[in-house]
Design a protein around this motif. Structure first.
Motif, PDB file in Angstrom:
ATOM      1  N   ASN A  36      -0.743  -6.329  -2.636  1.00 57.99           N
ATOM      2  CA  ASN A  36      -1.024  -5.644  -3.896  1.00 57.99           C
ATOM      3  C   ASN A  36      -2.480  -5.184  -3.918  1.00 57.99           C
ATOM      4  O   ASN A  36      -3.389  -5.954  -3.603  1.00 57.99           O
ATOM      5  N   SER A  74       7.268   3.565  -7.780  1.00 54.61           N
ATOM      6  CA  SER A  74       7.527   2.124  -7.891  1.00 54.61           C
ATOM      7  C   SER A  74       8.074   1.756  -9.260  1.00 54.61           C
ATOM      8  O   SER A  74       8.884   0.835  -9.399  1.00 54.61           O
ATOM      9  N   GLU A 143       7.810   0.957  -2.801  1.00 58.43           N
ATOM     10  CA  GLU A 143       8.391  -0.339  -3.148  1.00 58.43           C
ATOM     11  C   GLU A 143       9.856  -0.205  -3.584  1.00 58.43           C
ATOM     12  O   GLU A 143      10.252  -0.681  -4.660  1.00 58.43           O
ATOM     13  N   ASN A 146      12.150  -3.529  -4.578  1.00 63.32           N
ATOM     14  CA  ASN A 146      11.935  -4.344  -5.768  1.00 63.32           C
ATOM     15  C   ASN A 146      13.115  -4.199  -6.726  1.00 63.32           C
ATOM     16  O   ASN A 146      13.484  -3.106  -7.121  1.00 63.32           O
ATOM     17  N   SER A 174       6.000  -1.297   1.201  1.00 62.45           N
ATOM     18  CA  SER A 174       6.470  -2.610   0.761  1.00 62.45           C
ATOM     19  C   SER A 174       5.385  -3.637   1.027  1.00 62.45           C
ATOM     20  O   SER A 174       4.533  -3.451   1.899  1.00 62.45           O
ATOM     21  N   HIS A 175       5.417  -4.727   0.240  1.00 60.37           N
ATOM     22  CA  HIS A 175       4.547  -5.858   0.549  1.00 60.37           C
ATOM     23  C   HIS A 175       5.343  -6.975   1.217  1.00 60.37           C
ATOM     24  O   HIS A 175       4.821  -8.058   1.464  1.00 60.37           O
TER      25      HIS A 175
END
Length: 225
Positions: A36, A74, A143, A146, A174-175
């Motif tokens: 983030n 996102s 993202e 999610n 993406s994380h």
């Protein structure tokens, strides 16, 4: 060929994207992995021409425009009192009802439901569906995993593979490392607005090792205070 040349983005004199370069060929899936605040969304907003930047972003050696891009943000917004079918009708031609029916069945999206009543995951599936119905040479997915359950994630991988077969250029942020290693041809680790390393598929096993080494250094530093 999609090309980013020396782009820099500053917010209040802070460099969020720092002299970043990237090249992606047609039919390739590029993953943007970052924690983030690493700059993933700012990068996508710059590509989509929503954010001012210094440098160049090119498609086929011409400045890219919004008309070249389908962008899944996102955070997605729909008018809450429209039905799913009303929303999808904005993205398809009148003779494509059968296509819409097949895709909504594939994603288990109830076409007669009102958007306000949909779950978070179903809203995300609807947003993905709207984006893939737009035929563009470049697709940005910020993202996208999610809110998706495991079944929907697997179905999304099929969508990504289809875009690759259609020779599209796809960038996915993406994380979560595993979501990218499953579907990307190569992955750039974005940190402090720079790609500190771009991993080829045969190097994916090194990503966790490098991340763990960095965390270990931080942990040792913390425990020695």
């Amino acid at each position: 060929m999609f090309r980013i040349q020396n782009i820099t983005v500053k917010y209040n004199a802070k460099e969020v994207i720092d002299n970043l370069n990237l090249e992606i060929n047609e039919g390739r899936i590029f993953g943007v992995l970052g924690s983030n605040g690493a700059g993933k969304t700012t990068l996508f907003e710059s590509i989509f021409q929503n954010t001012k930047y210094n440098g160049q972003i090119l498609l086929q050696n011409q400045p890219i425009s919004k008309r070249d891009i389908s962008y899944l943000e996102s955070e997605n917004y729909f008018y809450p009192y429209l039905s799913v079918s009303d929303i999808l009708s904005l993205f398809i031609n009148e003779n494509e009802d059968e296509k819409m029916k097949k895709l909504t069945n594939f994603f288990n999206i109830p076409t007669d439901a009102i958007v306000e009543k949909l779950s978070l995951g179903t809203k995300k599936k609807l947003a993905i569906l709207c984006n893939i119905l737009i035929d563009r040479p470049v697709y940005l997915f910020d993202e996208p995993f999610n809110g998706l359950d495991f079944d929907s994630v697997e179905k999304f991988y099929f969508i990504i593979d289809e875009l690759k077969k259609r020779n599209k250029i796809v960038l996915i942020s993406s994380h979560i490392m595993e979501t990218l290693t499953h579907c990307c041809d190569y992955i750039g680790h974005l940190q402090n607005g720079k790609f500190i390393k771009i991993y080829l598929s045969e190097e994916y096993h090194l990503i966790r090792t490098h991340l763990t080494e960095d965390i270990q250094k931080d942990w040792v530093s913390y425990t020695n205070i």
